[in-house]
Design a protein around this motif. Structure first.
Motif, mmCIF file in Angstrom:
data_model
loop_
_atom_site.group_PDB
_atom_site.id
_atom_site.type_symbol
_atom_site.label_atom_id
_atom_site.label_comp_id
_atom_site.label_asym_id
_atom_site.label_seq_id
_atom_site.Cartn_x
_atom_site.Cartn_y
_atom_site.Cartn_z
ATOM 1 N N GLU A 260 38.237 54.238 36.254
ATOM 2 C CA GLU A 260 37.270 53.979 35.180
ATOM 3 C C GLU A 260 37.989 53.983 33.826
ATOM 4 O OE1 GLU A 260 34.147 56.890 35.295
ATOM 5 O OE2 GLU A 260 33.289 56.099 37.147
ATOM 6 N N ALA A 261 38.883 54.994 33.629
ATOM 7 C CA ALA A 261 39.586 55.123 32.339
ATOM 8 C C ALA A 261 40.476 53.912 32.093
ATOM 9 C CB ALA A 261 40.402 56.413 32.331
ATOM 10 N N LEU A 262 41.119 53.433 33.167
ATOM 11 C CA LEU A 262 42.007 52.264 33.018
ATOM 12 C C LEU A 262 41.202 51.036 32.561
ATOM 13 C CD1 LEU A 262 44.927 50.988 33.882
ATOM 14 C CD2 LEU A 262 43.597 50.105 35.795
ATOM 15 N N LEU A 263 40.002 50.888 33.130
ATOM 16 C CA LEU A 263 39.222 49.678 32.844
ATOM 17 C C LEU A 263 38.486 49.742 31.506
ATOM 18 C CD1 LEU A 263 37.683 49.051 36.400
ATOM 19 C CD2 LEU A 263 39.322 47.581 35.215
ATOM 20 N N THR A 264 38.023 50.941 31.132
ATOM 21 C CA THR A 264 37.185 51.057 29.936
ATOM 22 C C THR A 264 37.927 50.539 28.700
ATOM 23 O OG1 THR A 264 36.142 52.969 30.922
ATOM 24 C CG2 THR A 264 35.767 52.658 28.562
ATOM 25 N N ASP B 37 43.148 38.821 35.514
ATOM 26 C CA ASP B 37 43.609 38.980 36.896
ATOM 27 C C ASP B 37 44.569 40.164 37.007
ATOM 28 O OD1 ASP B 37 42.062 36.886 37.596
ATOM 29 O OD2 ASP B 37 43.702 35.423 37.786
ATOM 30 N N ALA B 38 45.427 40.298 35.981
ATOM 31 C CA ALA B 38 46.406 41.394 36.011
ATOM 32 C C ALA B 38 45.697 42.742 35.960
ATOM 33 C CB ALA B 38 47.367 41.257 34.829
ATOM 34 N N LEU B 39 44.655 42.830 35.129
ATOM 35 C CA LEU B 39 43.920 44.105 35.035
ATOM 36 C C LEU B 39 43.243 44.419 36.373
ATOM 37 C CD1 LEU B 39 42.942 46.435 33.129
ATOM 38 C CD2 LEU B 39 40.816 45.137 32.915
ATOM 39 N N ILE B 40 42.670 43.402 37.000
ATOM 40 C CA ILE B 40 41.980 43.632 38.283
ATOM 41 C C ILE B 40 42.990 44.141 39.321
ATOM 42 C CG2 ILE B 40 40.748 42.491 40.186
ATOM 43 C CD1 ILE B 40 39.428 40.670 38.092
ATOM 44 N N CYS C 244 42.864 47.859 41.085
ATOM 45 C CA CYS C 244 42.802 48.059 42.544
ATOM 46 C C CYS C 244 43.926 48.981 43.004
ATOM 47 C CB CYS C 244 42.856 46.708 43.268
ATOM 48 S SG CYS C 244 41.351 45.744 43.037
ATOM 49 N N ASP C 245 45.129 48.828 42.422
ATOM 50 C CA ASP C 245 46.240 49.719 42.792
ATOM 51 C C ASP C 245 45.932 51.161 42.383
ATOM 52 O OD1 ASP C 245 47.645 47.687 43.879
ATOM 53 O OD2 ASP C 245 48.915 47.315 42.107
ATOM 54 N N THR C 246 45.432 51.313 41.157
ATOM 55 C CA THR C 246 45.104 52.674 40.674
ATOM 56 C C THR C 246 44.064 53.301 41.593
ATOM 57 O OG1 THR C 246 45.484 51.861 38.440
ATOM 58 C CG2 THR C 246 44.325 53.965 38.631
ATOM 59 N N LEU C 247 43.084 52.487 41.966
ATOM 60 C CA LEU C 247 42.011 53.008 42.828
ATOM 61 C C LEU C 247 42.578 53.485 44.166
ATOM 62 C CD1 LEU C 247 38.884 53.341 42.994
ATOM 63 C CD2 LEU C 247 38.858 51.185 44.246
ATOM 64 N N ARG D 143 35.825 42.473 44.019
ATOM 65 C CA ARG D 143 34.695 41.535 44.075
ATOM 66 C C ARG D 143 33.736 41.734 42.882
ATOM 67 N NH1 ARG D 143 30.367 40.916 49.058
ATOM 68 N NH2 ARG D 143 28.992 39.501 47.970
ATOM 69 N N ALA D 144 33.464 43.002 42.582
ATOM 70 C CA ALA D 144 32.544 43.277 41.466
ATOM 71 C C ALA D 144 33.126 42.729 40.162
ATOM 72 C CB ALA D 144 32.303 44.775 41.338
ATOM 73 N N LEU D 145 34.428 42.960 39.928
ATOM 74 C CA LEU D 145 35.034 42.515 38.673
ATOM 75 C C LEU D 145 35.086 40.984 38.609
ATOM 76 C CD1 LEU D 145 37.879 45.194 38.446
ATOM 77 C CD2 LEU D 145 35.882 44.992 36.932
ATOM 78 N N LEU D 146 35.394 40.363 39.744
ATOM 79 C CA LEU D 146 35.450 38.889 39.745
ATOM 80 C C LEU D 146 34.053 38.293 39.531
ATOM 81 C CD1 LEU D 146 37.981 38.225 42.665
ATOM 82 C CD2 LEU D 146 38.335 37.740 40.226
ATOM 83 N N GLU D 147 33.067 38.867 40.219
ATOM 84 C CA GLU D 147 31.699 38.338 40.091
ATOM 85 C C GLU D 147 31.186 38.490 38.660
ATOM 86 O OE1 GLU D 147 29.742 38.952 44.531
ATOM 87 O OE2 GLU D 147 28.750 39.821 42.790
ATOM 88 N N LEU D 148 31.414 39.680 38.108
ATOM 89 C CA LEU D 148 30.896 39.911 36.761
ATOM 90 C C LEU D 148 31.680 39.106 35.734
ATOM 91 C CD1 LEU D 148 30.153 43.672 37.136
ATOM 92 C CD2 LEU D 148 28.489 41.890 36.673
ATOM 93 N N GLY D 149 32.994 39.017 35.943
ATOM 94 C CA GLY D 149 33.845 38.259 35.020
ATOM 95 C C GLY D 149 33.472 36.790 34.988
ATOM 96 N N SER D 150 33.073 36.261 36.136
ATOM 97 C CA SER D 150 32.738 34.832 36.178
ATOM 98 C C SER D 150 31.278 34.594 35.802
ATOM 99 C CB SER D 150 32.987 34.287 37.589
ATOM 100 O OG SER D 150 32.052 34.880 38.469
ATOM 101 N N GLY D 151 30.559 35.684 35.494
ATOM 102 C CA GLY D 151 29.153 35.533 35.079
ATOM 103 C C GLY D 151 28.250 35.179 36.242
ATOM 104 N N LEU D 152 28.728 35.380 37.479
ATOM 105 C CA LEU D 152 27.915 35.027 38.641
ATOM 106 C C LEU D 152 26.678 35.927 38.717
ATOM 107 C CD1 LEU D 152 28.034 33.350 41.432
ATOM 108 C CD2 LEU D 152 28.677 35.562 42.395
ATOM 109 N N GLU D 153 25.538 35.312 38.720
ATOM 110 C CA GLU D 153 24.296 36.067 38.860
ATOM 111 C C GLU D 153 23.985 36.157 40.343
ATOM 112 O OE1 GLU D 153 22.140 37.363 36.638
ATOM 113 O OE2 GLU D 153 23.434 36.873 34.937
#
Ligand SMILES: Cc1cc2nc3c(=O)[nH]c(=O)nc-3n(C[C@H](O)[C@H](O)[C@H](O)COP(=O)(O)OP(=O)(O)OC[C@H]3O[C@@H](n4cnc5c(N)ncnc54)[C@H](O)[C@@H]3O)c2cc1C
Ligand code: FES
Ligand code: FES
Length: 487
Positions: free
Chosen positions: A414-418, A424-427, A431-434, A461-471
């Motif tokens: 959570e801290a890494l992402l906030t 793509d690099a952050l995702i 995932c590695d940190t997780l 998947r959550a980050l890709l879906e939200l990043g692409s604005g997929l509803e």
């Protein structure tokens, strides 16, 4: 205790409070149509219908339901269907579609479909789709016929008019039933089942019997009876207390009664959260959701329970009440103390769950990884609440089930992402940190390596879906016919 069985009032006198409804039906009531397959809520052979006063019938697993849970209610078994010897439309449809071979599982399928049939008629439906039928029989296993003819029978049954009104369509008129809810509904002198009608009564009973086991839907507790052969001296039901089954808004807070069955929650989730609606569709089976509650899911302390990660991602609070009536709110994150160990002490109970409107409105995703789509416990569950504005992540909550001794938040990830810019690099880095942060165990359900990989995949998947604005598609799930499932 009193209850109505297939239209006739039953009075049960001296009786062990640990007796299941199935054992009563097959033993004392000599109704052998209801079968015992697994005795653990998994196969549906024991499916019967249960209705609280004024409520429509719901399919439940009699094998894990304590007999006391039927107090003051109506129960129908497969024997209720063939009034005047004519087959019920559900039975006729199964015959017409070749829906049964050895027949052992058939009474359970018939009763699960009868709940759908009766409630579809109540809702004025003319047609049932495949998804609704599949939902209704999601808790039923058949090992020899195959499901195609059974599902076909379900989609055709509404077209068959009943030859005669069956007992399920003609509920018996209730005689005044036992009303003193401080007295045990069932007791053999050593084992008693209580069904208080108010929280004040519950508190009084807990003051008298602080070691008593609470029962909500009994979808966990019933297994203690049938698999571990535990004998409880006192069982206290929270299932007849209206204040614990509410779903209400107070200002900007949603309050969900701990004893509200999942089916009732499901019927309200369409406007609340599509991801939750999708997840609930995969929690247990229709029979389990008709009985099981969030309160039981939290209190059992299981690391693989589905609702706690969702509630952690939403920063939910739970209300714990003691036998003196003292109420305290606690963040769910502070409730899990260790493997199957929670803050809820003997003599206390969970009354409500509180979620803020702001949390519900943040983008969120819940993904369940299990071997089967329906009626299967999670190997891993990922629950994510993420704010994204101008490509940058704001508040982030990442919660998981199945990766530790308790449901957990992944605070390092959570801290890494906030505050970071989504890329793509952050995702990849998240995932590695997780994977370093979580230390899942290997067990019969999944290996440690598989759980780590799956947890990372759900986050990706959550980050890709939200990043692409997929509803997420806002559709009824299962499509159409929901009214009949959720009545
Ligand atoms: C076939 C099958 C499939 C299942 N599938 C899933 C699944 O997919 N996902 C999942 O998460 N779970 C699943 N479960 C487990 C179970 O259905 C859930 O944990 C459910 O939420 C338990 O709720 P309940 O009301 O039935 O609890 P109960 O069995 O009545 O109680 C469980 C425990 O909580 C305590 N308790 C109950 N209510 C309260 C309260 N208000 N305050 C304090 N203590 C309380 C009881 O004393 C008991 O110790 C499944 C179970 C079965 C049998
Ligand atoms: S006997 Fe298998 S679900 Fe009850
Ligand atoms: S008909 Fe044989 S198991 Fe279903």
């Amino acid at each position: 205790m009193d209850f109505i069985l297939n239209g006739k009032q039953q009075q049960v006198g001296i009786c062990d409070a640990n007796l299941t409804l199935l054992d009563y039906l097959r033993g004392d009531a000599a109704m052998k149509g209801t079968k015992e397959g697994c005795a653990s809520g998994d196969c549906g052979a024991c499916t019967v219908l249960l209705a609280a006063p004024g409520q429509p019938p719901r399919a439940i697993n009699a094998c894990i339901t304590p007999l006391g849970s039927a107090a003051n209610k109506q129960v129908w078994t497969v024997e209720a269907l063939t009034g005047d010897g004519a087959l019920h439309p559900v039975q006729q449809a199964l015959v017409d579609c070749n829906g049964s071979q050895c027949g052992f599982c058939t009474p359970g399928f018939v009763m699960a479909l009868t709940a759908l049939y009766a409630n579809s008629q109540r809702c004025g439906l003319q047609q049932l789709d495949r998804d609704s039928v599949t939902d209704a029989i999601s808790g039923n296993l058949c090992r020899c016929t195959g499901y195609r003819p059974i599902v076909e029978a379900g989609t055709k049954m509404l077209q068959i008019a009943p030859a005669a009104p069956t007992l399920v369509q003609k509920p018996a008129s209730l005689q005044p039933l036992s009303t003193n809810s401080m007295q045990p509904q069932l007791s053999d002198g050593e084992h008693s089942f209580f069904q208080p009608a108010t929280e004040a009564e519950l508190q009084q009973l807990l003051a008298l019997y602080p070691q008593a086991a609470l029962v909500a839907g009994a979808t966990d507790l019933g297994l203690e009876l049938t698999q571990r052969h535990r004998q409880f001296a006192q069982l206290i039901s929270v299932g007849a207390i209206p204040s614990m089954a509410r779903f209400e808004w107070q200002d900007d807070q949603l309050l969900i009664g701990a004893a509200l069955p999942y089916t009732d929650l499901e019927s309200r989730t369409h406007e609340l959260s599509i991801p939750l609606k999708r997840l609930l569709h995969r929690l247990g089976s229709r029979q389990i959701r008709n009985q099981g509650t969030i309160g039981g899911n939290i209190a059992n302390g299981s690391p693989i329970a589905d609702m706690p990660p969702v509630l952690l991602a939403w920063d939910a609070d739970i209300e714990i009440v003691d036998s003196s009536g003292k109420r305290t709110w606690h963040p769910l994150s502070s409730v899990y103390l260790g493997y199957r160990l929670t803050l809820v002490q003997a003599g206390q109970y969970i009354a409500r769950i509180r979620i803020s409107r702001a949390a519900l409105e943040r983008p969120h995703r819940f993904y369940k990884v299990s071997k089967r789509f329906e009626d299967d416990i999670s190997a891993v569950l990922g629950a994510f609440s993420l704010e994204l504005a101008g490509g940058r992540l704001g508040a982030v909550r990442l919660a998981f089930g199945g990766v530790a001794a308790t449901p957990v938040r992944a605070t390092a990830t959570e801290a890494l992402l906030t505050g970071s810019t989504l890329s793509d690099a952050l995702i990849a880095s998240a995932c590695d940190t997780l994977k370093n942060e979580l230390k899942p165990i290997s067990d019969v359900r999944a290996s440690s390596a598989y759980r780590s990989e799956m947890a990372a995949n759900t986050l990706r998947r959550a980050l890709l879906e939200l990043g692409s604005g997929l509803e997420l598609e806002v559709h009824h799930y299962p499509a159409g016919n929901e009214a009949a499932l959720y009545v």
